[in-house]
Design an enzyme around this catalytic site. Structure first.
Site, PDB file in Angstrom:
ATOM      1  N   ARG A 122       0.860  -1.198   0.000  1.00  0.00           N
ATOM      2  CA  ARG A 122       0.000   0.000   0.000  1.00  0.00           C
ATOM      3  C   ARG A 122       0.890   1.239   0.000  1.00  0.00           C
ATOM      4  O   ARG A 122       0.916   2.001   0.971  1.00  0.00           O
ATOM      5  CB  ARG A 122      -0.931  -0.007   1.203  1.00  0.00           C
ATOM      6  N   GLN A 127      -0.392   2.730  -6.166  1.00  0.00           N
ATOM      7  CA  GLN A 127      -1.823   3.037  -6.035  1.00  0.00           C
ATOM      8  C   GLN A 127      -2.657   2.565  -7.220  1.00  0.00           C
ATOM      9  O   GLN A 127      -3.770   2.099  -7.052  1.00  0.00           O
ATOM     10  CB  GLN A 127      -2.021   4.534  -5.816  1.00  0.00           C
ATOM     11  N   ASP A 130      -3.621  -1.029  -6.840  1.00  0.00           N
ATOM     12  CA  ASP A 130      -4.176  -1.376  -5.534  1.00  0.00           C
ATOM     13  C   ASP A 130      -5.646  -1.805  -5.651  1.00  0.00           C
ATOM     14  O   ASP A 130      -6.565  -0.998  -5.506  1.00  0.00           O
ATOM     15  CB  ASP A 130      -4.019  -0.155  -4.611  1.00  0.00           C
ATOM     16  N   SER A 133      -7.994  -1.385  -2.552  1.00  0.00           N
ATOM     17  CA  SER A 133      -8.601  -0.063  -2.401  1.00  0.00           C
ATOM     18  C   SER A 133      -9.710   0.163  -3.422  1.00  0.00           C
ATOM     19  O   SER A 133     -10.780   0.657  -3.075  1.00  0.00           O
ATOM     20  CB  SER A 133      -7.547   1.041  -2.556  1.00  0.00           C
ATOM     21  N   TYR A 228      -1.652  -0.806   8.354  1.00  0.00           N
ATOM     22  CA  TYR A 228      -2.663  -1.746   8.824  1.00  0.00           C
ATOM     23  C   TYR A 228      -2.708  -1.765  10.353  1.00  0.00           C
ATOM     24  O   TYR A 228      -1.677  -1.721  11.016  1.00  0.00           O
ATOM     25  CB  TYR A 228      -2.349  -3.163   8.352  1.00  0.00           C
TER      26      TYR A 228
HETATM   27  P1  NAD Z   1      -8.692  -2.759   6.224  1.00  0.00           P
HETATM   28  O1  NAD Z   1      -9.738  -3.149   5.237  1.00  0.00           O
HETATM   29  O2  NAD Z   1      -7.547  -3.670   6.453  1.00  0.00           O
HETATM   30  O3  NAD Z   1      -9.378  -2.465   7.640  1.00  0.00           O
HETATM   31  C1  NAD Z   1     -10.482  -1.581   7.725  1.00  0.00           C
HETATM   32  C2  NAD Z   1     -10.330  -0.682   8.910  1.00  0.00           C
HETATM   33  O4  NAD Z   1     -10.660  -1.401  10.102  1.00  0.00           O
HETATM   34  C3  NAD Z   1      -8.937  -0.121   9.141  1.00  0.00           C
HETATM   35  O5  NAD Z   1      -9.004   1.295   9.119  1.00  0.00           O
HETATM   36  C4  NAD Z   1      -8.554  -0.651  10.527  1.00  0.00           C
HETATM   37  O6  NAD Z   1      -7.767   0.270  11.251  1.00  0.00           O
HETATM   38  C5  NAD Z   1      -9.920  -0.835  11.145  1.00  0.00           C
HETATM   39  N1  NAD Z   1      -9.952  -1.699  12.344  1.00  0.00           N
HETATM   40  C6  NAD Z   1      -9.264  -2.828  12.624  1.00  0.00           C
HETATM   41  N2  NAD Z   1      -9.594  -3.309  13.842  1.00  0.00           N
HETATM   42  C7  NAD Z   1     -10.547  -2.474  14.342  1.00  0.00           C
HETATM   43  C8  NAD Z   1     -11.293  -2.428  15.555  1.00  0.00           C
HETATM   44  N3  NAD Z   1     -11.128  -3.336  16.518  1.00  0.00           N
HETATM   45  N4  NAD Z   1     -12.170  -1.411  15.717  1.00  0.00           N
HETATM   46  C9  NAD Z   1     -12.348  -0.465  14.771  1.00  0.00           C
HETATM   47  N5  NAD Z   1     -11.669  -0.449  13.623  1.00  0.00           N
HETATM   48  C10 NAD Z   1     -10.781  -1.439  13.397  1.00  0.00           C
HETATM   49  O7  NAD Z   1      -8.148  -1.310   5.830  1.00  0.00           O
HETATM   50  P2  NAD Z   1      -7.855  -0.726   4.386  1.00  0.00           P
HETATM   51  O8  NAD Z   1      -9.003   0.054   3.945  1.00  0.00           O
HETATM   52  O9  NAD Z   1      -7.366  -1.820   3.498  1.00  0.00           O
HETATM   53  O10 NAD Z   1      -6.675   0.282   4.712  1.00  0.00           O
HETATM   54  C11 NAD Z   1      -5.542  -0.156   5.440  1.00  0.00           C
HETATM   55  C12 NAD Z   1      -4.494   0.922   5.502  1.00  0.00           C
HETATM   56  O11 NAD Z   1      -3.860   1.112   4.253  1.00  0.00           O
HETATM   57  C13 NAD Z   1      -5.013   2.294   5.891  1.00  0.00           C
HETATM   58  O12 NAD Z   1      -4.055   2.874   6.739  1.00  0.00           O
HETATM   59  C14 NAD Z   1      -5.056   3.049   4.623  1.00  0.00           C
HETATM   60  O13 NAD Z   1      -4.970   4.446   4.818  1.00  0.00           O
HETATM   61  C15 NAD Z   1      -3.822   2.493   3.974  1.00  0.00           C
HETATM   62  N6  NAD Z   1      -3.849   2.652   2.523  1.00  0.00           N
HETATM   63  C16 NAD Z   1      -2.748   3.181   1.918  1.00  0.00           C
HETATM   64  C17 NAD Z   1      -2.748   3.334   0.538  1.00  0.00           C
HETATM   65  C18 NAD Z   1      -1.568   3.909  -0.170  1.00  0.00           C
HETATM   66  O14 NAD Z   1      -0.784   4.634   0.383  1.00  0.00           O
HETATM   67  N7  NAD Z   1      -1.379   3.559  -1.426  1.00  0.00           N
HETATM   68  C19 NAD Z   1      -3.830   2.948  -0.201  1.00  0.00           C
HETATM   69  C20 NAD Z   1      -4.938   2.415   0.468  1.00  0.00           C
HETATM   70  C21 NAD Z   1      -4.924   2.255   1.832  1.00  0.00           C
END
Ligand code: NAD
Length: 375
Positions: A122, A127, A130, A133, A228
């Site tokens: 990520r 991006q 991805d 996302s 994560y």
């Molecule tokens: P995910 O689908 O893995 O998880 C969904 C959300 O659930 C996350 O925000 C996580 O913190 C939350 N979570 C986990 N346990 C929890 C709990 N007990 N209570 C409440 N919430 C809880 O997440 P995602 O959408 O795949 O994103 C993961 C990370 O990757 C994020 O930090 C996102 O900003 C980052 N990201 C980065 C890029 C990039 O830079 N290219 C792109 C997409 C996402």
């Protein structure tokens, strides 16, 4: 290089790995595409459109795989698929390899190299590749639409001669990509939105979309790795539940998206909490495939328990198969073009995206995280 795209066979799947537009650009770049007949049917892309884009049409997946150098899929291949693939060929798809050790073994036996879409790092540079996302974004939107449809109320404030309707209240659990889109969509429809996440940095993101962040005391202590969330402590979960208990009574719609990579999804809505909710309220459990954030949700089903409708839709992006396939096709073709030219793979093994997404190679499981889980 010859690319094959089969029709997906996993239940509830309507997406296809390549769309006619993307086939056209790959053909232009010197690749040859062979699509199994009917592969795009469920996402409204006909054989004719693929043919017009320059692809060949194969009668079966086996026929498509027989001579393919690269196989592009949405879901992980089955052992039967692997049996039909050429020794030493390459497959790119979602794998969640730690959940399918028998397929990993089959891939290794045939020295098939596998790259996994769910393992693409990520990072900003990746991006465009991805898929987690792109698909979560669509799923977050659809979750709100499904929830709104199941609710016996409207979302926005409405002042009429017959009286004022107050806005619906939406509570979003997990503010990753899906959660943020759910917040934005619910706000656009006029709901009052509250959200919670274990990652403290999400507070600002929630507020920037006009939502209210529910801060759990001690949130600073939660570990984050590569963006994560790590599994939270029992103590944290307890505090979080006390906070949620209070807010969920007021909610008309709860959308849960909380995931912890490689682990069962945390239970955030207990049966007692469901009992405390208003009759007619709705829960959309987007984590149902990973075990569910709600204790009472059922995979692939909509159930009514204690007067609350609980939606456990099995494959949310697949409910928007046109857009989901379009974005996935862009993601997977960008990864392919990052890894290969029309003449062959580059094998830049130290490069971050290559290394991050490579699961099996030369008969071995090479992906660190997967090895750790399967050990
Ligand atoms: P995910 O689908 O893995 O998880 C969904 C959300 O659930 C996350 O925000 C996580 O913190 C939350 N979570 C986990 N346990 C929890 C709990 N007990 N209570 C409440 N919430 C809880 O997440 P995602 O959408 O795949 O994103 C993961 C990370 O990757 C994020 O930090 C996102 O900003 C980052 N990201 C980065 C890029 C990039 O830079 N290219 C792109 C997409 C996402």
């Amino acid at each position: 290089m010859k690319i094959a795209v089969p029709k997906e066979t996993k239940p509830f799947e309507r997406r296809v790995a390549l769309t006619p537009d993307v086939v056209k650009s790959l053909q232009k770049a010197g690749f040859t595409c062979l699509i199994e007949t009917g592969a795009g049917e469920a996402s409204y892309f006909s054989d004719e459109k693929y043919h017009d884009a320059g692809a060949g049409i194969a009668p079966t997946a086996q026929a498509a795989f027989a001579d393919a150098d690269v196989i592009l899929k949405v879901n992980a291949p089955t052992e039967e698929d692997v049996a039909a693939m050429k020794e030493g060929s390459i497959v790119i798809s979602y794998l969640y390899a730690y959940t399918i050790p028998e397929v990993v073994a089959a891939l290794n036996k045939k020295k098939i190299t596998a790259f996994s879409m769910d393992a693409v790092p990520r990072i900003s540079r990746a991006q465009k590749m991805d898929a987690l996302s792109s698909q979560a974004n669509l799923a977050g939107y659809k979750a709100v639409i499904l929830g709104a449809n199941a609710l016996g109320k409207i979302f926005p404030l409405l002042m009429t001669a017959a009286g004022t309707i107050t806005p619906a209240r939406t509570l979003v659990f997990g503010v990753g990509v899906a959660g943020l889109q759910a917040i934005a969509t619910a706000k656009r429809l006029g709901a009052v939105v509250e959200a919670t996440d274990v990652r403290a940095e999400t507070k600002e993101q929630v507020e920037s979309l006009g939502g209210r962040f529910l801060q759990v005391e001690g949130a600073e202590g939660v570990k984050v790795e590569g963006g994560y969330a790590k599994e939270v402590s029992a103590d944290y979960l307890e505090k979080q539940q006390a906070l949620i208990k209070d807010r969920i009574k007021e909610a008309d719609l709860a959308i849960t998206t909380a995931l912890v990579i490689g682990k069962k999804a945390p239970v955030l809505i207990t049966e007692d909490m469901v009992k405390s909710m208003k009759t007619g309220s709705v829960i959309v459990d987007m984590a149902v495939e990973s075990g569910g954030n709600c204790e009472l949700s059922e995979f692939g089903k909509t159930v009514v328990k204690h007067g609350v409708t609980i939606i456990g839709e099995a494959n949310m992006p697949s409910l928007l198969p046109v857009n989901a396939s379009e974005l996935y096709a862009k993601n997977i073709s960008t990864l392919l073009l990052h890894l290969a030219t029309k003449d062959g793979f580059k094998w830049e093994m130290e490069e971050e995206i290559t290394q991050g997404s490579l699961i099996t190679h030369n008969g071995e499981l090479v992906h660190g995280f997967t090895k750790e889980i399967l050990a």
